[in-house]
Design a protein around this motif. Structure first.
Motif, PDB file in Angstrom:
ATOM      1  N   ARG A 194      -6.086   8.635   2.046  1.00  0.00           N
ATOM      2  CA  ARG A 194      -4.815   9.281   2.312  1.00  0.00           C
ATOM      3  C   ARG A 194      -4.821   9.937   3.692  1.00  0.00           C
ATOM      4  NH1 ARG A 194      -1.952  12.920  -2.281  1.00  0.00           N
ATOM      5  NH2 ARG A 194       0.021  13.202  -1.201  1.00  0.00           N
ATOM      6  N   PHE A 237      -2.581  -0.176   7.437  1.00  0.00           N
ATOM      7  CA  PHE A 237      -1.468   0.461   6.735  1.00  0.00           C
ATOM      8  C   PHE A 237      -1.746   1.944   6.508  1.00  0.00           C
ATOM      9  CE2 PHE A 237      -0.737  -3.799   4.366  1.00  0.00           C
ATOM     10  CZ  PHE A 237      -0.036  -4.306   5.442  1.00  0.00           C
ATOM     11  N   GLU A 238      -0.673   2.701   6.435  1.00  0.00           N
ATOM     12  CA  GLU A 238      -0.805   4.134   6.134  1.00  0.00           C
ATOM     13  C   GLU A 238      -1.617   4.309   4.854  1.00  0.00           C
ATOM     14  OE1 GLU A 238       2.891   6.442   6.031  1.00  0.00           O
ATOM     15  OE2 GLU A 238       3.814   4.876   7.248  1.00  0.00           O
ATOM     16  N   ALA A 268       3.888   7.247  -3.650  1.00  0.00           N
ATOM     17  CA  ALA A 268       3.320   8.578  -3.930  1.00  0.00           C
ATOM     18  C   ALA A 268       3.092   9.392  -2.652  1.00  0.00           C
ATOM     19  CB  ALA A 268       2.017   8.427  -4.709  1.00  0.00           C
ATOM     20  N   ASP A 269       2.595   8.756  -1.583  1.00  0.00           N
ATOM     21  CA  ASP A 269       2.308   9.534  -0.372  1.00  0.00           C
ATOM     22  C   ASP A 269       3.590   9.947   0.344  1.00  0.00           C
ATOM     23  OD1 ASP A 269      -0.309   9.358  -0.974  1.00  0.00           O
ATOM     24  OD2 ASP A 269      -0.766   7.743   0.441  1.00  0.00           O
ATOM     25  N   TRP A 270       4.576   9.064   0.343  1.00  0.00           N
ATOM     26  CA  TRP A 270       5.836   9.402   0.995  1.00  0.00           C
ATOM     27  C   TRP A 270       6.602  10.458   0.187  1.00  0.00           C
ATOM     28  CZ3 TRP A 270       7.836   3.825   2.607  1.00  0.00           C
ATOM     29  CH2 TRP A 270       7.013   3.359   3.650  1.00  0.00           C
ATOM     30  N   GLY A 276      -3.331   2.449  -2.918  1.00  0.00           N
ATOM     31  CA  GLY A 276      -4.479   1.804  -3.533  1.00  0.00           C
ATOM     32  C   GLY A 276      -5.290   2.688  -4.461  1.00  0.00           C
ATOM     33  N   ARG A 277      -5.313   3.991  -4.194  1.00  0.00           N
ATOM     34  CA  ARG A 277      -6.207   4.829  -4.999  1.00  0.00           C
ATOM     35  C   ARG A 277      -5.829   4.844  -6.477  1.00  0.00           C
ATOM     36  NH1 ARG A 277      -3.063   8.215  -2.132  1.00  0.00           N
ATOM     37  NH2 ARG A 277      -1.760   9.707  -3.259  1.00  0.00           N
ATOM     38  N   CYS A 313     -10.439  -0.913   1.466  1.00  0.00           N
ATOM     39  CA  CYS A 313      -9.325  -0.543   0.586  1.00  0.00           C
ATOM     40  C   CYS A 313      -9.516   0.833  -0.036  1.00  0.00           C
ATOM     41  CB  CYS A 313      -9.133  -1.588  -0.502  1.00  0.00           C
ATOM     42  SG  CYS A 313     -10.606  -1.865  -1.502  1.00  0.00           S
ATOM     43  N   ALA A 314     -10.689   1.445   0.180  1.00  0.00           N
ATOM     44  CA  ALA A 314     -10.933   2.815  -0.280  1.00  0.00           C
ATOM     45  C   ALA A 314     -10.710   3.001  -1.781  1.00  0.00           C
ATOM     46  CB  ALA A 314     -10.071   3.809   0.511  1.00  0.00           C
ATOM     47  N   LEU A 315     -11.105   2.001  -2.557  1.00  0.00           N
ATOM     48  CA  LEU A 315     -10.984   2.141  -4.018  1.00  0.00           C
ATOM     49  C   LEU A 315     -12.229   2.777  -4.624  1.00  0.00           C
ATOM     50  CD1 LEU A 315      -9.197  -1.088  -5.264  1.00  0.00           C
ATOM     51  CD2 LEU A 315      -8.373   1.255  -5.350  1.00  0.00           C
ATOM     52  N   ARG A 317       7.608   6.054  13.852  1.00  0.00           N
ATOM     53  CA  ARG A 317       6.886   6.395  12.621  1.00  0.00           C
ATOM     54  C   ARG A 317       5.373   6.248  12.844  1.00  0.00           C
ATOM     55  NH1 ARG A 317       7.346   8.632   7.648  1.00  0.00           N
ATOM     56  NH2 ARG A 317       5.389   8.098   6.646  1.00  0.00           N
ATOM     57  N   ARG A 360      -4.395   3.314   3.869  1.00  0.00           N
ATOM     58  CA  ARG A 360      -5.216   2.212   3.361  1.00  0.00           C
ATOM     59  C   ARG A 360      -6.683   2.639   3.215  1.00  0.00           C
ATOM     60  NH1 ARG A 360      -5.045  -3.174   1.248  1.00  0.00           N
ATOM     61  NH2 ARG A 360      -6.995  -4.143   1.811  1.00  0.00           N
ATOM     62  N   ALA A 420       5.352  12.881  -1.140  1.00  0.00           N
ATOM     63  CA  ALA A 420       4.786  14.198  -0.806  1.00  0.00           C
ATOM     64  C   ALA A 420       5.519  14.814   0.393  1.00  0.00           C
ATOM     65  CB  ALA A 420       3.291  14.048  -0.501  1.00  0.00           C
ATOM     66  N   GLU A 421       6.295  14.011   1.123  1.00  0.00           N
ATOM     67  CA  GLU A 421       7.091  14.536   2.244  1.00  0.00           C
ATOM     68  C   GLU A 421       8.443  14.974   1.684  1.00  0.00           C
ATOM     69  OE1 GLU A 421       7.417  11.254   5.049  1.00  0.00           O
ATOM     70  OE2 GLU A 421       5.275  10.839   4.906  1.00  0.00           O
ATOM     71  N   ASP A 471       0.831  -1.211   0.000  1.00  0.00           N
ATOM     72  CA  ASP A 471       0.000   0.000   0.000  1.00  0.00           C
ATOM     73  C   ASP A 471       0.865   1.261   0.000  1.00  0.00           C
ATOM     74  OD1 ASP A 471      -2.216  -1.955   1.123  1.00  0.00           O
ATOM     75  OD2 ASP A 471      -3.250  -0.081   0.735  1.00  0.00           O
ATOM     76  N   GLN A 472       2.081   1.164   0.562  1.00  0.00           N
ATOM     77  CA  GLN A 472       2.994   2.318   0.534  1.00  0.00           C
ATOM     78  C   GLN A 472       3.711   2.413  -0.811  1.00  0.00           C
ATOM     79  OE1 GLN A 472       2.151   4.038   2.945  1.00  0.00           O
ATOM     80  NE2 GLN A 472       1.187   2.210   3.799  1.00  0.00           N
ATOM     81  N   ARG A 513     -14.254   6.477   1.742  1.00  0.00           N
ATOM     82  CA  ARG A 513     -12.903   6.638   2.289  1.00  0.00           C
ATOM     83  C   ARG A 513     -12.866   7.741   3.343  1.00  0.00           C
ATOM     84  NH1 ARG A 513      -9.835   8.455  -3.173  1.00  0.00           N
ATOM     85  NH2 ARG A 513     -10.771   6.495  -3.785  1.00  0.00           N
TER      86      ARG A 513
END
Ligand code: SF4
Lengths: 200, 467
Positions: B438, B432-433, A44-46, A27-28, B411-413, B321, B435, A48-49, A22-23, B417
């Motif tokens: 965003r 998961f981050e 993609a999300d990481w 998923g989107r 899964c937010a597809l 984290r 998931r 952005a940092e 997922d990282q 979400r």
């Protein structure tokens, strides 16, 4: 599939463990339906940092991702492999991989190399101290070398031979069509079918 | 030689073996969904290949389907291009496909068992990691990637290296209020996310024997979160009672013959496992996750850990984290965490038993102000049953809408979400981050805890509400 023999390239130190798919591929983006063009989706999300390692210009063009343990756990999405490859990676190094991810990667010619955690730590140090450090991954010899490092890695003979030649796995299986047909003739007759009609 | 259940299933499916090569394994059932398949079909077509056994292949749409309707308009179908592609691809290759609106549609791992397609001793694969769910039936079932989907479509086989065997003994008995979800969360907390890599986990012992099929599916579903290739539970009377008279279960004399065969599959006494894990079921209490992988969990009565609670470097880094991402302060009681949303559903906990458990908690109560609840049945059949049993009325009275089946906020597809920073109690399997959207913050919980949390507005168990 692109054949893989020897690759010399620069590495990106990804100091994180449990990097799930997922990282690697949020998923989107999973509603896309093409086989290529996934470079923008990788982490993609990481990304952005601003401090994320892939945003560091010194690592641009690197081909080897060096990650912490349990890389590629989670979802079976092969998009994760495509995203890494489309971004330019040809090798991922980690002390341990999620099974499905590793299988997907080796099918597609992305080499997933298991190295012990101390070696990964050493590779992190080398690439952090000098991003221009060159790492060589030799599939013929099954070794990884870098300044002060010369270690073997394991990969089964069959997968290695297939990657060295860039061979299609399905064609190899199709050569055993007789064995498959013979197996089918001895399956238990009461096993379920789904209602679709079998051709031929 | 004494064999395990997994060894026997493997032995019975080897089409061909050769020294230095993986075994070629026959696949009894290939399940498909819309997300991970378009490229496999494209490649199949491009290579001029066809589907070898459409009669052993079944497709559904679940991941990105809407949950606000089961009658999507043509525009809706086209907008979700993967729905259109799975429909077109299945039509082209003669594959049975259950679209949204069909009485048999649902999350792929919910409908397989429901239709009686998961039977002991079979091999099942699907382009989805939670295929492990089917292992509850003594079925060797595992997730595969898109390239392997193409391989199975073309040949009905997969080259595979045999997995190692791990026994997971769960002894004692569960205290009231402790659920299969708590068992598996506690187990993953113990094994971490990687200990199962390369293994089949065989779950056994009195806690498993006493568990319903729904509960066993919840446990096998999350075997993959411990890294396992598959989860397995030996078939017993509970399995047979569930399977009998399901649409695809063998009938009449076939049933008797197959049952006799299934009874031979259990692990032989004295079979050697490569590794073993033990969990004392009697000691368990409800479990919830606090972090960003399914092993980062604590009892509901516990507190958010701090970095110093971890001794190894890896655990410390992961905790730092996770605390940052989850917006948590070490030492906070889990029960003090307020939520914005609650999700009840998924292939982990979207079956009828889960909905009944949620309804039991919600009966005569109201959802807390400001908490958004998504209640999504795992299949059309589960939904129909929930309506027939009057559960929908219970949900409506509590202020919860019973939606249409699909993966939804697991899964937010689709459009279900969370927004960045929102916190949810969720009955799915992965925290998961990102998931569930965003920046979303997920706490994985049981349906009982999810429902109680919806009422309390903060993490809670049903027992907390009664007090
Ligand atoms: S409910 Fe969630 S975990 Fe299950 S198949 Fe759907 S997306 Fe995957």
């Amino acid at each position: 599939m692109q054949a893989f023999t020897v690759l010399t390239g620069r590495g990106v130190p990804l100091r994180r463990s449990d990097v799930d798919t997922d990282q690697i591929f949020p998923g989107r983006f999973g509603t896309r339906t093409t086989a290529t063009g996934y470079e923008d989706t990788l982490f993609a999300d990481w990304r952005a940092e601003p401090g994320f390692v892939l945003n560091d210009p010194r690592y641009r063009g690197a081909t080897i991702l060096v990650a912490g343990s349990d890389f590629g756990t989670g979802s079976s999405r092969e998009f994760a492999v495509w995203a890494l490859q489309d971004y330019g990676f040809r090798v991922v190094v980690s002390p341990r991989f999620g099974d499905i991810f590793r299988g997907n990667a080796l099918k597609r010619g992305l080499l997933a190399v298991r190295l012990d955690a101390p070696v990964v730590e050493r590779l992190w140090q080398l690439t952090e101290e000098d991003p221009a450090t060159e790492i060589t991954v030799d599939l013929e010899r099954r070794t990884v070398t870098a300044p002060g490092i010369d270690v073997p890695f394991e990969i089964d003979d069959h997968t290695r031979a297939r990657l060295l030649e860039g061979l299609d796995d399905i064609a190899a299986t199709e050569r055993h069509a007789d064995a498959i047909a013979a197996y089918e003739s001895r399956r238990r007759p009461a096993l379920p079918t789904t209602g679709a009609v079998r051709h031929g | 030689m004494q064999l395990t259940l997994a060894d026997k299933i493997w032995r019975d499916h080897v089409v061909r073996s050769a020294v230095g090569e993986p075994d070629l394994l026959y696949i009894d059932l290939h399940l498909l969904h819309e997300v991970n398949t378009p490229v496999a079909f494209d490649n199949l077509r491009a290579a001029g290949r066809t589907v070898r056994r459409p009669d052993l292949t079944l497709a559904t749409e679940d991941h990105a389907t809407p949950t606000f309707t089961d009658r999507p308009s043509l525009d809706e179908v086209l907008r979700r291009s993967q729905m259109k592609l799975i429909r077109d691809n299945c039509a082209e290759f003669g594959i049975q496909m259950y679209p949204l609106g069909d009485a048999r549609q649902g999350i792929v791992h919910v409908i397989g068992p429901e239709l009686g397609l998961a039977q002991p001793g079979m091999t099942i694969v699907c382009c989805d990691s939670h295929t492990t769910t089917h292992g509850a039936f003594g079925t060797l079932a595992f997730g595969i990637g898109a390239s392997q989907v193409e391989h199975v479509l073309a040949t009905q086989t997969l080259p595979m290296t045999k997995m190692k065997n791990m026994s997971v003994d769960i002894t004692g008995s569960l205290a009231p209020g402790v659920t299969p979800k708590d068992v598996v969360l506690a187990l993953i907390n113990k094994t971490g996310t990687g200990r199962g890599v390369g293994h089949v986990m065989e779950f056994r012992g009195p806690v498993i024997e006493a568990m319903s099929m729904e509960g066993r599916m919840t446990v096998c579903n999350m075997a993959v979160e411990a890294g396992s290739r598959a989860g397995l539970i030996a078939p017993d009377e509970t399995t047979l009672a569930y399977l009998k008279d399901r649409p695809h279960a063998p009938k009449g004399e076939d049933w008797e013959r197959e049952v006799a065969h299934w009874r031979t599959l259990a692990t032989d006494p004295g079979a050697i496992f490569d590794s073993a894990v033990h969990l004392d079921g009697s000691a368990l209490t409800p479990f919830v996750t606090w972090g960003i992988n399914p092993a980062q969990s604590v009892p509901l009565g516990g507190r958010v850990p701090g970095v110093d609670d971890f001794t190894d470097d890896r655990g410390r880094r992961a905790a730092a984290r996770a605390l940052e991402y989850m917006g948590l302060t070490p030492g906070t009681a889990m029960r003090d965490l307020a939520v914005d949303a609650v999700f009840i559903g998924s292939c982990t906990n979207g079956r009828i038993e889960d909905l009944r458990a949620a309804a039991e908690v919600l009966r005569g109560r109201k959802v807390a102000d400001g908490v958004e609840v998504l209640l999504v049945p795992g299949s059309a059949a589960v939904r129909a049953q929930a309506v027939a049993e009057g559960l929908e009325d219970v949900f409506n009275a509590a202020g919860v809408e019973l939606r249409y089946p699909g993966c939804s906020m697991c899964c937010a597809l689709n459009e279900d979400r969370l927004r960045p920073g929102q916190r949810a109690a969720s009955t799915n399997n992965r925290n998961f981050e990102g998931r569930q959207g965003r920046g979303a913050r997920t706490h994985v919980v049981s349906p009982e805890v999810a429902a109680a949390t919806a009422v309390a507005g903060r993490l809670a168990s049903p027992a907390d509400l009664a007090a």
